[in-house]
Scaffold this motif. Sequence first.
Motif, PDB file in Angstrom:
ATOM      1  N   THR A 261      69.052  57.281 -12.452  1.00 44.12           N
ATOM      2  CA  THR A 261      69.900  56.167 -12.889  1.00 44.12           C
ATOM      3  C   THR A 261      69.821  55.012 -11.898  1.00 44.12           C
ATOM      4  OG1 THR A 261      71.366  57.740 -13.985  1.00 44.12           O
ATOM      5  CG2 THR A 261      72.247  55.541 -13.558  1.00 44.12           C
ATOM      6  N   ALA A 262      69.930  55.326 -10.616  1.00 43.84           N
ATOM      7  CA  ALA A 262      69.891  54.278  -9.594  1.00 43.84           C
ATOM      8  C   ALA A 262      68.546  53.553  -9.627  1.00 43.84           C
ATOM      9  CB  ALA A 262      70.129  54.884  -8.209  1.00 43.84           C
ATOM     10  N   GLN A 263      67.472  54.292  -9.760  1.00 44.98           N
ATOM     11  CA  GLN A 263      66.145  53.653  -9.789  1.00 44.98           C
ATOM     12  C   GLN A 263      66.013  52.716 -10.987  1.00 44.98           C
ATOM     13  OE1 GLN A 263      63.582  57.125  -9.514  1.00 44.98           O
ATOM     14  NE2 GLN A 263      63.472  56.969  -7.278  1.00 44.98           N
TER      15      GLN A 263
ATOM     16  N   ASP B 119      66.272  47.217 -13.650  1.00 42.82           N
ATOM     17  CA  ASP B 119      66.678  46.573 -14.902  1.00 42.82           C
ATOM     18  C   ASP B 119      68.156  46.229 -14.851  1.00 42.82           C
ATOM     19  OD1 ASP B 119      67.360  45.889 -17.472  1.00 42.82           O
ATOM     20  OD2 ASP B 119      66.340  47.578 -18.422  1.00 42.82           O
ATOM     21  N   PRO B 120      68.474  44.936 -14.762  1.00 45.49           N
ATOM     22  CA  PRO B 120      69.891  44.546 -14.640  1.00 45.49           C
ATOM     23  C   PRO B 120      70.716  44.840 -15.884  1.00 45.49           C
ATOM     24  CG  PRO B 120      68.491  42.609 -14.908  1.00 45.49           C
ATOM     25  CD  PRO B 120      67.567  43.785 -14.741  1.00 45.49           C
ATOM     26  N   THR B 121      70.077  45.172 -16.987  1.00 40.82           N
ATOM     27  CA  THR B 121      70.866  45.471 -18.198  1.00 40.82           C
ATOM     28  C   THR B 121      71.371  46.916 -18.225  1.00 40.82           C
ATOM     29  OG1 THR B 121      68.985  46.148 -19.591  1.00 40.82           O
ATOM     30  CG2 THR B 121      69.510  43.796 -19.515  1.00 40.82           C
TER      31      THR B 121
ATOM     32  N   ALA C   9      65.252  67.007 -15.242  1.00 40.56           N
ATOM     33  CA  ALA C   9      66.436  66.162 -15.429  1.00 40.56           C
ATOM     34  C   ALA C   9      66.141  64.724 -15.009  1.00 40.56           C
ATOM     35  CB  ALA C   9      67.617  66.717 -14.635  1.00 40.56           C
ATOM     36  N   LYS C  10      65.470  64.561 -13.880  1.00 44.58           N
ATOM     37  CA  LYS C  10      65.164  63.192 -13.437  1.00 44.58           C
ATOM     38  C   LYS C  10      64.181  62.526 -14.390  1.00 44.58           C
ATOM     39  CE  LYS C  10      63.441  60.250  -9.780  1.00 44.58           C
ATOM     40  NZ  LYS C  10      62.929  60.099  -8.410  1.00 44.58           N
TER      41      LYS C  10
ATOM     42  N   PRO D  86      60.320  64.647  -6.937  1.00 44.68           N
ATOM     43  CA  PRO D  86      59.672  63.548  -6.206  1.00 44.68           C
ATOM     44  C   PRO D  86      60.602  62.346  -6.075  1.00 44.68           C
ATOM     45  CG  PRO D  86      58.243  64.389  -7.957  1.00 44.68           C
ATOM     46  CD  PRO D  86      59.595  65.010  -8.156  1.00 44.68           C
ATOM     47  N   GLU D  87      60.435  61.614  -5.002  1.00 49.21           N
ATOM     48  CA  GLU D  87      61.295  60.443  -4.799  1.00 49.21           C
ATOM     49  C   GLU D  87      60.949  59.313  -5.744  1.00 49.21           C
ATOM     50  OE1 GLU D  87      62.286  59.136  -0.862  1.00 49.21           O
ATOM     51  OE2 GLU D  87      61.937  61.144  -0.045  1.00 49.21           O
ATOM     52  N   GLU D  88      59.670  59.182  -6.063  1.00 49.68           N
ATOM     53  CA  GLU D  88      59.289  58.057  -6.904  1.00 49.68           C
ATOM     54  C   GLU D  88      59.770  58.277  -8.343  1.00 49.68           C
ATOM     55  OE1 GLU D  88      57.187  60.182  -5.508  1.00 49.68           O
ATOM     56  OE2 GLU D  88      55.686  60.849  -6.956  1.00 49.68           O
TER      57      GLU D  88
END
Lengths: 328, 351
Positions: free
Chosen positions: B24-26, B31-33, B164-165, B203-205
């Motif tokens: 979600t944070a990424q 995307d500002p929307t 999940a990610k 993974p972080e990306e």
Amino acid sequence: MTPSREQKLWMYEKMLVSRRFEEAIETIYLEGKKPVFNMAKGPIPGEMHLSNGQEPCAVGVCAHLEPSDVVTATHRPHHQAIAKGIDLKRMAAEIFGKATGLSGGRGGHMHLFDPAVNFACSGIIAQGMGPAVGAALSRKMQGKPGVAIAYIGEGAVNQGAFHEALNLAAVWKLPVVFVVEDNAWGISVSKAASTAVPENHVRAEAYGMPGHLVRDNDPYEIFATAGKAIAAARNGEGPSLIEIETMRLAGHFMGDAETYRPKGEKDGLTLRDPISRMRARLIADGDADEATLDRIEEAAQAEVDEAIAFARNSPDPDPADALTSVFV
Amino acid sequence: MTNTNPARANERKLTIARAMAEATAQQMRLDPTVFVMGEDIGEFGGIYGNTRGLIAEFGAERVRDTPISETAFIGAAVGAAQDGMRPIVELMFVDFFGVCFDAIYNLMAKNTYFAGGSFRVPMVLMTSTGGGYSDGGQHSQCVYGTFAHLPGMKVVAPSNAYDAKGLMTAAIRDDNPVVFMYHKGLQGMGWLGTVPGATNHVPEESYTVEIGKAAIARPGKDVTIVSLGIGVHQALEAAKRVAEHGIDAEVVDLRSLVPLDRETIRASVAKTGRLIVVDEDYHSYGVSGEVIASVVEHDLSVLKAAPVRIAYPDVPIPFARVMEQFCLPNADKIVAAIETMLGRQTVGEPS
């Protein structure tokens, strides 16, 4: 806030388009449904909810709107759709269930969607209020101009969605105006029998927002009240609610025998038909002469005729297209 | 086999809750929307941790606590989505859908169709599912089948943090409504037991897991066990136990219910000839029946045995621990079903 002469004539014109459109729909709806009424038959099957009598509520509010403003409307949406500037030809075609309809026949008369003018309606009471609040939230978050109007009937005020939407709009101070078209009847149950308060504008106070009442279906008063409410919403002053005493000249749906109406009620309503009243008023106030109004009549009729012809002459959808557009 | 994620000891592991919040944070950075709203998703970080840390980075405007008013805020998400936003909205417990389903299945799920595709509703409805911790019958249901049955919404239900990610990222980017159903017993909350396998390498990306693709969680040749969410872990446990007795079970993790990856299910059963479906949702008219129908209406001849479903009995979920546990699917029930299906005694004590 008084409408200009130009605004008055626009309002009259849109009211006429709506009325002529519904008269045409009423006639065509009965094709194939005589001598035995069967809702499934004829060129326009399904339920048909006419809005005649309620046109002032549509034009008095929509006179203040831009295409980019959002309207969510009800199961009785024709007048609101027309006042918002919906594509009348594609709306007619949708009501006929044709391939050229706004949604290619997937929606029908209770599900009219036109992204060009940000109009949507839905079939369940008070259902559009949440989406209107969300559209207003979207504008506020994006810093984009625009207000949202949620049209409902007076029957909607006893739904949970009504109270939830008012609270959410108020707690977030969103640019949304709730417009209650009080036609006094929820199908066959009167407002007096269903609603604990005689007037619903008072409910706004419970949510910390202004509530206004416009009596007697007066298009100029609706214009004035809506103008103030919409300007306040645009100025970041938050939501408000407008209750309009209007009238349902027809039954809840076509085929409704209206046995629940008190004797003589319909005759009284017809005498106060907002179209003829407005015409007389335009002349009395010197805003238009007979010839001008006749020209508006003719233009409205022509626009309706063109839309109906477009719908009639349009092809049916490919039945298998029913399986498309579930997802984009 | 798609998007499997073999964990290695030195790699970063996340809980599903953390994986959802990271996805979600990424997306919110990109995307500002994109914004989040729901009950207790701000300072609290979500009852199940899936919005933790978001308000600190993005503020209360984009990470919006709502009143307890699901009809209004889910309806509002529909309106915001139609107006160009990408809301992620939380229904705290899926059991609560009863107070707001009109906004979900009549608006969120249908508006795109009613509009002939001219309106888009790009939103994510995330919601917690599942029981097993004696929370009573209004805080323990799955109702996967109810959501998956009704057309117009994609439905995903991950069994582990990697998926999940990837599914969360895919859901946020999707132009359609996606219901993201996460199981409380996999979420990784300190105050609620978590199945260890759910917390795995992430993974972080940013990456996506394709919505509508199942995964082979364990390859095998003798019997196919199809499940989702927590049932995948029960199936893996059962597969491990029967393997000690020479039975090689394949475990299919559905990951998505809509679209349902019927091809992967059919290919697996074509290979093994045997099908067991494990579903914590109610037994009748649900996911388990749909999975079996997907096989038998396609090719009955692949089956060496009648398919079996291990699902929640058609009763409301009881409070008493022994009663609830009696009703829930578990590895023992799966082992017993495998044993019956293969006609031999395999059960031993779990090693």
